[in-house]
Design a protein around this motif. Structure first.
Motif, PDB file in Angstrom:
ATOM      1  N   ILE A 153       0.848  -1.208   0.000  1.00  0.00           N
ATOM      2  CA  ILE A 153       0.000   0.000   0.000  1.00  0.00           C
ATOM      3  C   ILE A 153       0.874   1.245   0.000  1.00  0.00           C
ATOM      4  CG2 ILE A 153      -1.754   1.278   1.288  1.00  0.00           C
ATOM      5  CD1 ILE A 153      -2.554  -1.547   2.491  1.00  0.00           C
ATOM      6  N   MET A 154       1.888   1.265   0.869  1.00  0.00           N
ATOM      7  CA  MET A 154       2.770   2.423   0.966  1.00  0.00           C
ATOM      8  C   MET A 154       3.554   2.653  -0.320  1.00  0.00           C
ATOM      9  SD  MET A 154       2.379   3.644   4.063  1.00  0.00           S
ATOM     10  CE  MET A 154       1.841   3.148   5.709  1.00  0.00           C
ATOM     11  N   ALA A 155       3.928   1.572  -1.007  1.00  0.00           N
ATOM     12  CA  ALA A 155       4.687   1.701  -2.252  1.00  0.00           C
ATOM     13  C   ALA A 155       3.874   2.442  -3.302  1.00  0.00           C
ATOM     14  CB  ALA A 155       5.088   0.317  -2.761  1.00  0.00           C
ATOM     15  N   ARG A 156       2.566   2.214  -3.309  1.00  0.00           N
ATOM     16  CA  ARG A 156       1.721   2.938  -4.277  1.00  0.00           C
ATOM     17  C   ARG A 156       1.552   4.402  -3.875  1.00  0.00           C
ATOM     18  NH1 ARG A 156       2.393  -2.445  -4.917  1.00  0.00           N
ATOM     19  NH2 ARG A 156       1.758  -3.044  -7.025  1.00  0.00           N
ATOM     20  N   ASN A 157       1.544   4.667  -2.580  1.00  0.00           N
ATOM     21  CA  ASN A 157       1.483   6.065  -2.157  1.00  0.00           C
ATOM     22  C   ASN A 157       2.748   6.803  -2.568  1.00  0.00           C
ATOM     23  OD1 ASN A 157      -0.065   8.110  -0.710  1.00  0.00           O
ATOM     24  ND2 ASN A 157       1.549   8.060   0.829  1.00  0.00           N
ATOM     25  N   ALA A 158       3.874   6.097  -2.543  1.00  0.00           N
ATOM     26  CA  ALA A 158       5.131   6.682  -3.010  1.00  0.00           C
ATOM     27  C   ALA A 158       5.039   7.030  -4.495  1.00  0.00           C
ATOM     28  CB  ALA A 158       6.286   5.714  -2.763  1.00  0.00           C
ATOM     29  N   GLN A 159       4.350   6.199  -5.265  1.00  0.00           N
ATOM     30  CA  GLN A 159       4.141   6.495  -6.678  1.00  0.00           C
ATOM     31  C   GLN A 159       3.361   7.794  -6.855  1.00  0.00           C
ATOM     32  OE1 GLN A 159       2.198   2.877  -8.218  1.00  0.00           O
ATOM     33  NE2 GLN A 159       4.035   2.516  -9.437  1.00  0.00           N
ATOM     34  N   VAL A 160       2.319   7.957  -6.076  1.00  0.00           N
ATOM     35  CA  VAL A 160       1.520   9.180  -6.159  1.00  0.00           C
ATOM     36  C   VAL A 160       2.353  10.390  -5.757  1.00  0.00           C
ATOM     37  CG1 VAL A 160      -0.551  10.372  -5.329  1.00  0.00           C
ATOM     38  CG2 VAL A 160      -0.616   7.909  -5.712  1.00  0.00           C
ATOM     39  N   SER A 161       3.193  10.225  -4.739  1.00  0.00           N
ATOM     40  CA  SER A 161       4.065  11.312  -4.311  1.00  0.00           C
ATOM     41  C   SER A 161       5.031  11.699  -5.428  1.00  0.00           C
ATOM     42  CB  SER A 161       4.854  10.890  -3.062  1.00  0.00           C
ATOM     43  OG  SER A 161       5.744  11.905  -2.657  1.00  0.00           O
ATOM     44  N   ALA A 162       5.613  10.697  -6.089  1.00  0.00           N
ATOM     45  CA  ALA A 162       6.535  10.975  -7.201  1.00  0.00           C
ATOM     46  C   ALA A 162       5.808  11.676  -8.339  1.00  0.00           C
ATOM     47  CB  ALA A 162       7.168   9.672  -7.685  1.00  0.00           C
ATOM     48  N   ALA A 163       4.573  11.260  -8.596  1.00  0.00           N
ATOM     49  CA  ALA A 163       3.788  11.891  -9.661  1.00  0.00           C
ATOM     50  C   ALA A 163       3.420  13.325  -9.296  1.00  0.00           C
ATOM     51  CB  ALA A 163       2.525  11.075  -9.926  1.00  0.00           C
ATOM     52  N   ALA A 164       3.071  13.544  -8.032  1.00  0.00           N
ATOM     53  CA  ALA A 164       2.650  14.877  -7.596  1.00  0.00           C
ATOM     54  C   ALA A 164       3.790  15.885  -7.650  1.00  0.00           C
ATOM     55  CB  ALA A 164       2.078  14.804  -6.181  1.00  0.00           C
ATOM     56  N   PHE A 165       5.013  15.431  -7.410  1.00  0.00           N
ATOM     57  CA  PHE A 165       6.165  16.328  -7.379  1.00  0.00           C
ATOM     58  C   PHE A 165       7.022  16.235  -8.646  1.00  0.00           C
ATOM     59  CE2 PHE A 165       5.069  16.112  -2.902  1.00  0.00           C
ATOM     60  CZ  PHE A 165       5.312  17.401  -2.459  1.00  0.00           C
ATOM     61  N   GLY A 166       6.590  15.394  -9.578  1.00  0.00           N
ATOM     62  CA  GLY A 166       7.399  15.168 -10.765  1.00  0.00           C
ATOM     63  C   GLY A 166       6.992  16.005 -11.962  1.00  0.00           C
ATOM     64  N   ILE A 167       7.912  16.092 -12.913  1.00  0.00           N
ATOM     65  CA  ILE A 167       7.659  16.753 -14.189  1.00  0.00           C
ATOM     66  C   ILE A 167       7.230  15.678 -15.184  1.00  0.00           C
ATOM     67  CG2 ILE A 167       8.707  18.032 -16.101  1.00  0.00           C
ATOM     68  CD1 ILE A 167      10.635  19.241 -14.089  1.00  0.00           C
ATOM     69  N   PRO A 168       6.070  15.805 -15.802  1.00  0.00           N
ATOM     70  CA  PRO A 168       5.579  14.739 -16.686  1.00  0.00           C
ATOM     71  C   PRO A 168       6.378  14.619 -17.971  1.00  0.00           C
ATOM     72  CG  PRO A 168       4.147  16.661 -16.808  1.00  0.00           C
ATOM     73  CD  PRO A 168       5.128  16.929 -15.704  1.00  0.00           C
ATOM     74  N   GLY A 169       6.512  13.378 -18.439  1.00  0.00           N
ATOM     75  CA  GLY A 169       7.123  13.129 -19.732  1.00  0.00           C
ATOM     76  C   GLY A 169       6.045  12.969 -20.782  1.00  0.00           C
ATOM     77  N   GLN A 170       6.450  12.569 -21.980  1.00  0.00           N
ATOM     78  CA  GLN A 170       5.510  12.427 -23.078  1.00  0.00           C
ATOM     79  C   GLN A 170       5.051  10.989 -23.284  1.00  0.00           C
ATOM     80  OE1 GLN A 170       4.218  15.061 -24.662  1.00  0.00           O
ATOM     81  NE2 GLN A 170       5.472  16.323 -23.276  1.00  0.00           N
ATOM     82  N   ALA A 237      14.787  11.753 -10.804  1.00  0.00           N
ATOM     83  CA  ALA A 237      14.338  11.629 -12.190  1.00  0.00           C
ATOM     84  C   ALA A 237      14.462  12.955 -12.932  1.00  0.00           C
ATOM     85  CB  ALA A 237      12.894  11.142 -12.222  1.00  0.00           C
ATOM     86  N   GLU A 238      14.116  14.045 -12.266  1.00  0.00           N
ATOM     87  CA  GLU A 238      14.216  15.362 -12.905  1.00  0.00           C
ATOM     88  C   GLU A 238      15.667  15.692 -13.238  1.00  0.00           C
ATOM     89  OE1 GLU A 238      13.367  20.092 -11.930  1.00  0.00           O
ATOM     90  OE2 GLU A 238      12.556  18.524 -10.625  1.00  0.00           O
ATOM     91  N   LYS A 239      16.569  15.387 -12.322  1.00  0.00           N
ATOM     92  CA  LYS A 239      17.980  15.701 -12.531  1.00  0.00           C
ATOM     93  C   LYS A 239      18.578  14.888 -13.671  1.00  0.00           C
ATOM     94  CE  LYS A 239      22.472  15.586 -10.194  1.00  0.00           C
ATOM     95  NZ  LYS A 239      23.190  15.265  -8.929  1.00  0.00           N
ATOM     96  N   ASN A 240      18.224  13.605 -13.746  1.00  0.00           N
ATOM     97  CA  ASN A 240      18.858  12.713 -14.710  1.00  0.00           C
ATOM     98  C   ASN A 240      18.107  12.567 -16.027  1.00  0.00           C
ATOM     99  OD1 ASN A 240      21.266  11.184 -13.253  1.00  0.00           O
ATOM    100  ND2 ASN A 240      19.639  11.452 -11.748  1.00  0.00           N
ATOM    101  N   PHE A 241      16.772  12.646 -15.971  1.00  0.00           N
ATOM    102  CA  PHE A 241      15.974  12.409 -17.168  1.00  0.00           C
ATOM    103  C   PHE A 241      15.120  13.606 -17.576  1.00  0.00           C
ATOM    104  CE2 PHE A 241      16.057   8.326 -14.688  1.00  0.00           C
ATOM    105  CZ  PHE A 241      17.095   7.747 -15.396  1.00  0.00           C
ATOM    106  N   GLY A 242      14.957  14.553 -16.648  1.00  0.00           N
ATOM    107  CA  GLY A 242      14.125  15.709 -16.934  1.00  0.00           C
ATOM    108  C   GLY A 242      12.644  15.446 -16.860  1.00  0.00           C
ATOM    109  N   MET A 243      12.251  14.294 -16.309  1.00  0.00           N
ATOM    110  CA  MET A 243      10.826  13.938 -16.276  1.00  0.00           C
ATOM    111  C   MET A 243      10.606  12.754 -15.344  1.00  0.00           C
ATOM    112  SD  MET A 243      10.432  11.708 -19.772  1.00  0.00           S
ATOM    113  CE  MET A 243      11.456  10.237 -19.997  1.00  0.00           C
ATOM    114  N   VAL A 244       9.332  12.545 -15.024  1.00  0.00           N
ATOM    115  CA  VAL A 244       8.882  11.328 -14.349  1.00  0.00           C
ATOM    116  C   VAL A 244       7.974  10.590 -15.323  1.00  0.00           C
ATOM    117  CG1 VAL A 244       7.435  10.402 -12.495  1.00  0.00           C
ATOM    118  CG2 VAL A 244       9.043  12.239 -12.001  1.00  0.00           C
ATOM    119  N   ASN A 245       8.380   9.387 -15.703  1.00  0.00           N
ATOM    120  CA  ASN A 245       7.562   8.590 -16.626  1.00  0.00           C
ATOM    121  C   ASN A 245       7.169   7.277 -15.958  1.00  0.00           C
ATOM    122  OD1 ASN A 245       9.932   7.132 -16.622  1.00  0.00           O
ATOM    123  ND2 ASN A 245      10.255   7.222 -18.834  1.00  0.00           N
ATOM    124  N   GLY A 246       6.659   6.346 -16.754  1.00  0.00           N
ATOM    125  CA  GLY A 246       6.213   5.076 -16.201  1.00  0.00           C
ATOM    126  C   GLY A 246       7.334   4.277 -15.569  1.00  0.00           C
TER     127      GLY A 246
END
Length: 271
Positions: A153-170, A237-246
């Motif tokens: 359960i917590m691992a999925r909340n971490a996903q939401v946290s990464a998405a909320a603070f991340g820069i979206p990719g294409q 992810a932002e530093k190395n890839f410039g985005m948060v993707n799947g």
């Protein structure tokens, strides 16, 4: 440059249908509206964590009751989850391992991330995370039974946290990241807290086990860690890839599970 307004679509029912179709092997037929609803309501993904928590807990418990081996129970439970998930998140963990360990500029990291071949960095990273998870699963059944569903359960909340603070990719998951807000993280965290404590109480009833103070403290720390680790992964992810993707979200799931299990075991055994 003017930002394009993003409109959320779909309700909770459609979102959950889309998630169970996408994140599991369950034979659920969906249309584009369910995919859009899933992207718009990514905060519901702890429900998937609860599902996998039940699945892994059941597999672990049954195998342990039959043969009494924590190690075999751990391997079987983890493998069952990965099969049901079509190895989706583990694949992301391996891709991120390749992307982070390659030398060079951001373009080099992105090239390694998207390369379909598995490099030494990806193999080593994936192997480390899997072995750490199995080691934690097999430590002590009377403690791990509490932590298995909590970690999912917590691992999925971490996903939401990464998405909320991340820069979206294409690419894949771009819309999930783009549409997930800090308010969504609050909703996800509330859902996570409820599911986690329900699962701990259910385990205590099913296996007739006392809920140690250390377990409660571990759950609280794991809750905070899930949010923090998501932010850390988004920054990496932002530093190395410039985005948060799947791939980043998948890696967040796998790494946070192992990290939460490890820290939780340390807390439980120290209290």
């Amino acid at each position: 440059m003017e930002e394009t307004e993003v409109v959320k679509e779909g309700g909770i029912g459609s979102a959950l249908k889309g998630m169970f179709s996408f994140f599991t092997m369950l034979p659920i037929n969906i249309e584009m509206k369910e995919m859009k609803a899933m992207d718009s309501n990514f905060w519901l993904v702890p429900v998937i964590g609860f599902f996998y928590g039940i699945l892994s807990l059941a597999v672990y418990g049954i195998i342990y009751e039959l043969i009494g081996s924590p190690l075999i129970s751990a391997i079987t439970a983890l493998f069952s989850m990965h099969v049901c998930n079509r190895f989706l998140h583990l694949d992301g963990m391996i891709d991120i391992g390749d992307g982070l360990t390659v030398a060079g500029q951001r373009e080099d990291h992105l090239r390694a991330l998207k390369d379909t071949r598995i490099g030494a960095g990806g193999m080593a990273t994936g192997l480390f995370v899997v072995l750490m998870t199995v080691a934690c699963y097999s430590y002590s059944p009377y403690v791990v039974l509490f932590l298995i569903p909590v970690a999912e359960i917590m691992a999925r909340n971490a996903q939401v946290s990464a998405a909320a603070f991340g820069i979206p990719g294409q690419g894949m998951a771009g819309n999930s990241v783009r549409l997930t807000t800090k308010e969504d993280l609050i909703k996800s965290s509330a859902l996570t807290a409820v599911f986690s404590f329900v699962s701990v109480y259910a385990v205590s009833l099913i296996w007739d086990m006392y809920i140690y103070d250390g377990v409660i403290i571990a759950v609280i720390i794991a809750f905070l860690l899930s949010i923090l680790w998501g932010i850390i992964m988004a920054n990496i992810a932002e530093k190395n890839f410039g985005m948060v993707n799947g791939d980043v979200l998948g890696a967040t799931n796998e790494s946070s599970r192992a990290l939460i299990l490890l820290i939780s075991l340390i807390v439980v055994m120290s209290v």
